[in-house]
Scaffold this active site. Sequence first.
Site, short mmCIF file in Angstrom:
data_model
loop_
_atom_site.label_atom_id
_atom_site.label_comp_id
_atom_site.label_asym_id
_atom_site.label_seq_id
_atom_site.Cartn_x
_atom_site.Cartn_y
_atom_site.Cartn_z
CE LYS A 70 -3.79 -2.59 2.55
NZ LYS A 70 -4.69 -2.80 3.89
CE1 TYR A 194 -5.46 -3.55 -0.72
CE2 TYR A 194 -7.17 -5.76 -0.70
CZ TYR A 194 -6.38 -4.62 -0.13
OH TYR A 194 -6.26 -4.76 1.55
CE1 TYR A 246 -3.22 -3.92 8.81
CE2 TYR A 246 -1.46 -4.56 10.31
CZ TYR A 246 -1.86 -4.46 8.84
OH TYR A 246 -1.39 -5.82 7.69
CB VAL A 264 -1.33 -10.17 7.64
CG1 VAL A 264 -2.99 -9.90 8.06
CG2 VAL A 264 -2.10 -10.12 6.20
N1 GLU Z 1 -4.71 -9.22 1.50
C1 GLU Z 1 -5.33 -8.44 2.86
C2 GLU Z 1 -6.59 -8.12 2.67
O1 GLU Z 1 -6.59 -6.90 2.15
C3 GLU Z 1 -4.34 -7.43 3.09
C4 GLU Z 1 -3.66 -7.61 4.69
C5 GLU Z 1 -3.16 -6.67 5.50
O2 GLU Z 1 -1.72 -7.17 5.29
O3 GLU Z 1 -3.11 -6.05 6.20
O4 GLU Z 1 -7.07 -9.02 3.57
#
Ligand code: GLU
Length: 310
Positions: A70, A194, A246, A264
């Site tokens: 991101k 994405y 987060y 994650v």
């Molecule tokens: N591909 C994961 C999702 O969109 C990303 C998770 C992450 O690393 O926060 O749920």
Amino acid sequence: MGGSLNLDEIVADVAREIQPHRGEGLVADYIPPLARVDPRRFGMAIITCDGQVAETGDSWMPFSIQSISKVFTLALALEKLGDELWTRVGREPSGSRFNSIVQLEAERGVPRNPFINAGAIVVTDAVLAGRRPDEAIGEIRDFLRKLAANDTIDVDKEVATQEAATGFRNFSLAYFMRGFENLKAPVEDALVTYFNQCALRITCQQLARAGLFLANGGVDPITGERIVSTEHARRINAIMLTCGHYDASGEFAFEVGLPGKSGVGGGILTIVPGRAAVAVWSPGLNAVGNSQVGTLALEKLVQRTGWSIF
Ligand code: GLU
């Protein structure tokens, strides 16, 4: 720019200190290719603005970039759209789960920040800009390849397929935003892009190298190439600091004190403004979804280097 610090020694010390903790945390298990990863893996790589490299452990081993991607799509979208991007996504920490739909409704389809899932999907939509998903996926992959100076970086197709097969929440968020006309592309196109960006595989070495332009005002200090404007680099760092972990972004600022973005897959990219970029990877996650041993290693690193920005 490592200054008088002996980074090889520091990195070796950090690896020794985290050794008893290896394997702590829980590996993401929402898709099998992530669940299969050995929780004892640990790698760290530092690259300084003057090109010094220090690394340890599994810094050579590719892992799933996940949400760290991101940062790179934000850089691309900001360069494409400039300030217009901020009409579609905010820049406040969310205080809710990264995939919350409640907040999105209250805020009428404009996600809080580019790092929660809804915000990242909008950013990806901005990168997509009406093109076919494979073109945008290629652009994002090539951007990382160029930044990391490594042409082997690629999408793990198994991860991408399984993200799509299980990504019901992301579909909900995307349809919701489409309802508010904050998604331009068809939902399927935005999401396939994405999911593929999240499924890129990268090593700590490559990730630190790829993030280095953010430590140097948007210019890659090794090649001298400007990647983003100084202003955009400053803003990306600010959002990494406030929103990159987060719900535990405050905790990360408190303990580590550097702009960072976790995923994650267990990776964390950390920027030391004016000095270096650091990537760590250890797949066991804490309760909030950040790499447990990776975070600990970064705490040890800043204790030894004094690299916190505070
Ligand atoms: N591909 C994961 C999702 O969109 C990303 C998770 C992450 O690393 O926060 O749920």
